[in-house]
Design a protein around this motif. Structure first.
Motif, short mmCIF file in Angstrom:
data_model
loop_
_atom_site.label_atom_id
_atom_site.label_comp_id
_atom_site.label_asym_id
_atom_site.label_seq_id
_atom_site.Cartn_x
_atom_site.Cartn_y
_atom_site.Cartn_z
N VAL A 196 -5.55 5.40 -32.61
CA VAL A 196 -5.65 3.44 -33.16
C VAL A 196 -7.00 3.32 -32.42
CG1 VAL A 196 -2.59 3.34 -33.67
CG2 VAL A 196 -4.14 3.08 -31.00
N VAL A 197 -7.71 2.24 -32.93
CA VAL A 197 -8.49 0.76 -32.12
C VAL A 197 -7.72 -0.26 -31.79
CG1 VAL A 197 -10.91 0.13 -31.77
CG2 VAL A 197 -10.15 2.26 -32.69
N ALA A 203 -5.58 -2.84 -22.04
CA ALA A 203 -6.14 -2.45 -21.53
C ALA A 203 -5.41 -1.35 -20.06
CB ALA A 203 -7.29 -3.14 -20.28
N LEU A 204 -4.29 -1.41 -19.96
CA LEU A 204 -3.53 -0.76 -18.40
C LEU A 204 -2.96 0.05 -19.48
CD1 LEU A 204 -2.68 -1.15 -15.46
CD2 LEU A 204 -0.54 -2.68 -16.32
N LEU A 205 -2.46 0.01 -21.13
CA LEU A 205 -1.87 1.12 -20.96
C LEU A 205 -3.14 1.91 -21.43
CD1 LEU A 205 0.77 1.92 -23.02
CD2 LEU A 205 -0.19 0.93 -25.57
N GLY A 206 -4.25 2.28 -21.18
CA GLY A 206 -5.57 3.15 -21.40
C GLY A 206 -4.77 4.21 -19.95
N GLU A 211 -7.66 11.93 -25.66
CA GLU A 211 -9.04 11.32 -25.86
C GLU A 211 -9.07 11.06 -27.14
OE1 GLU A 211 -13.17 13.21 -25.32
OE2 GLU A 211 -11.74 13.69 -22.97
N GLY A 212 -9.25 9.46 -27.02
CA GLY A 212 -9.39 9.02 -28.68
C GLY A 212 -8.31 8.16 -29.28
N VAL A 213 -7.23 9.02 -28.66
CA VAL A 213 -5.69 8.87 -29.85
C VAL A 213 -5.86 7.81 -29.30
CG1 VAL A 213 -3.37 9.12 -29.61
CG2 VAL A 213 -4.67 11.07 -29.23
N TYR A 214 -6.02 6.61 -28.03
CA TYR A 214 -5.76 4.81 -28.61
C TYR A 214 -6.94 4.78 -27.39
CZ TYR A 214 -3.81 1.06 -25.95
OH TYR A 214 -3.66 0.22 -25.37
N ASN A 215 -7.14 3.70 -28.27
CA ASN A 215 -8.56 3.01 -27.85
C ASN A 215 -8.49 1.73 -28.18
OD1 ASN A 215 -10.74 5.89 -28.42
ND2 ASN A 215 -9.46 5.16 -29.45
#
Ligand code: NAD
Length: 494
Positions: free
Chosen positions: A184-185, A197-200, A210-214
């Protein structure tokens, strides 16, 4: 001076791309305000078109990396860990959500944050337990064939979110998207960038590849929202927000024939019959009109009351409305602010228009007198009107504030006509102790969700969405799997 690893919940809010926090490549920023005080509390780093392209490229690459190679059980383990980590950091999420929205802590701690975690846990369960169809087929030569379905991720999903329940509505889409194996983006609302942002940090903590959640920050047209929906490597778009924005996004989705799921605006009716239990009605209606300061897509803005109990209900709702305390942060009866000065102006515009359209202002109708730290917050009074015509603009257009018009009716047929006379079709609420009437009227409502003697009672396995101008498609339970996967039918001649 913040560095690239600055935690998201500070006065500096960064994009999250490929597993790392970063500023926008052009150095553009915008201010983040606390609606409770009107004060600037942060700087958001806006994603450029190149940053959005990077985020989409990271998400696409992740599909071919470790994430894409995981089986369902491995993915489910990671997604469940996300839920647990949100719960472990509930205080951080609560602080972030309350700062961005000004909503009462008890609302965020009972609704927003637990639902944020539940959205991951529930879809981890759904993907683990939902079977796919299969058919044994008789063939013309007297033999047999076996048909069965394989579910596959759609690819890179653009998730575009509003500001009213930022974490809840975002994870409602990210949870199933990831459970189905997509990447997702996310483009959170420019008003509420913090929890996305915090969910990152949560994703990194549980070892999400990396790259799964953006996350990309910015606005709609000419900014991150449009850059995202225009990117040809986006495979599907799921959006919650205003109907007009949905129309703009749909045009972008048409290029490349990308799939969409839209949860849009509403002008939801409540229908109160004379046989209803008025105690229950007042409790439910005062939540459906005033919860989250009326900034709930499922909220009630039109109330139709059978004439024999009209006066009594208006009287009791007036008592309920005046019990709320705008600006009294920390008080259990605290009614939070609206999200922004711009939205406050819009709602007050409707307050003025209601009077111009002939309303009697039963209670409220203005800005409350507030002193101290909250004096600059974006508050309005909880407001009830009578005397409005059913076809007045105040009774037809979505206001998204703590207000409703109350209109009497005389028959079941009449009220079904009134309730359905709208371009929207998100939800309706019916209040009656007559079982047959409850079922009859519920079935005649042209909406995606109908509640009887309750409101906002959600089972995440059920279909959720709207008809008409309120949306396209349904999410929830297996319905989410339908949107977030491509089904391939395999036919084997036996
Ligand atoms: P909005 O449509 O203004 O914005 C929603 C998101 O879309 C934001 O992130 C915004 O930046 C982005 N956006 C705006 N223009 C865009 C564009 N051209 N291209 C791409 N992205 C764009 O909505 P809002 O004011 O944030 O939220 C309130 C609305 O959301 C209300 O209408 C409410 O009814 C609706 N809503 C619906 C549901 C539902 O489930 N049906 C739930 C919550 C809110």
């Amino acid at each position: 001076m913040a560095n690239e690893n600055t935690p998201a919940v500070t006065d500096t809010i960064l994009n999250f791309i490929g597993g790392a926090y970063r500023r926008g490549s052009t150095g553009k920023t915008f201010d983040n305000f606390a609606p409770a005080t009107g004060l600037r509390i942060g700087t958001v780093h806006e994603a450029s078109e190149a940053d959005v392209a990077d985020a989409v490229a990271s998400a696409k690459a992740a599909l071919n990396g470790p994430w894409g190679k995981m089986n369902t059980a491995e993915r489910v383990k990671l997604i469940s860990a996300v839920a647990t980590e949100i719960e472990r950091r509930a205080d951080d999420f609560l602080a972030a959500e309350v700062a961005d929205t000004g909503k009462p802590r008890h609302v965020a701690s009972h609704i927003d944050i637990p639902r944020g975690a539940a959205n991951f846990r529930m879809f981890a369960d759904v993907i683990s337990t939902t079977p796919t169809e299969s058919f044994a087929t008789a063939t013309p030569d007297g033999g047999k064939a076996l048909n069965y379905v394989v579910r596959k991720p759609k690819g890179v999903i653009a998730v575009i979110c509003p500001w009213n329940f930022p974490l809840l509505l975002m994870t409602w889409k990210v949870g199933p998207a990831l459970a189905c194996g997509n990447t997702v983006v996310v483009k959170p609302s420019e008003e509420t960038p913090r929890t996305a942002a915090l969910l990152g940090e949560v994703m990194n903590a549980v070892g999400m590849p990396e790259g799964v959640y953006n996350v990309v920050h910015g606005f709609g047209a000419g900014s991150a929202g449009e850059f995202l929906t225009s990117n040809p490597d986006i495979d599907a778009i799921t959006f919650t927000g205003e109907t007009g924005t949905g129309q703009a996004i749909m045009q972008k989705a048409a290029v490349g024939v990308r799939d969409i799921s839209f949860e849009l605006g509403g002008k939801n009716p409540a229908v109160v019959f004379a046989d209803a239990d008025l105690d229950k009605v007042v409790e439910g209606l005062s939540r459906s009109v005033f919860l989250n300061t009326g900034q709930v897509c499922l909220g009630t803005e039109r109330v139709y009351v059978e004439r024999p109990v009209f006066d009594e209900l208006v009287k009791r709702m007036t008592v309920a409305a005046t019990a709320f305390k705008p600006g009294a942060t920390g008080d259990p009866a605290y009614l939070g602010p609206l999200i922004s000065a711009e939205h406050q102006e819009k709602v007050l515009g409707y307050y003025a228009r209601a009077v111009a359209e002939g309303a009697t202002v039963v209670t409220g109708g203005g800005v409350p007198a507030i002193s101290g730290d909250e004096a600059g917050g974006f508050y309005v009074e909880p407001t009830l009107w009578t005397g409005l015509a059913h076809d007045s603009s105040v009774m037809r257009e979505e206001i998204f504030g703590p207000c409703c018009g109350v209109i009497p009716f005389d028959s079941e047929d009449e009220v079904i006509g009134l309730a359905n006379d709208t371009d929207y079709g998100l939800c309706a609420t019916i209040w009656t102790e007559n079982l047959s009437r409850a079922h009859r009227v519920a079935a005649s409502m042209q909406v995606g969700v109908c509640w009887v003697n309750c409101w906002f009672l959600r089972d995440l396995r059920t279909a959720f969405g709207g008809s008409g101008h309120s949306g396209i498609g349904r999410e929830g339970g297996v319905h989410s799997l339908e949107f977030y996967t491509e089904t391939e039918n395999v036919c084997v001649k036996l």
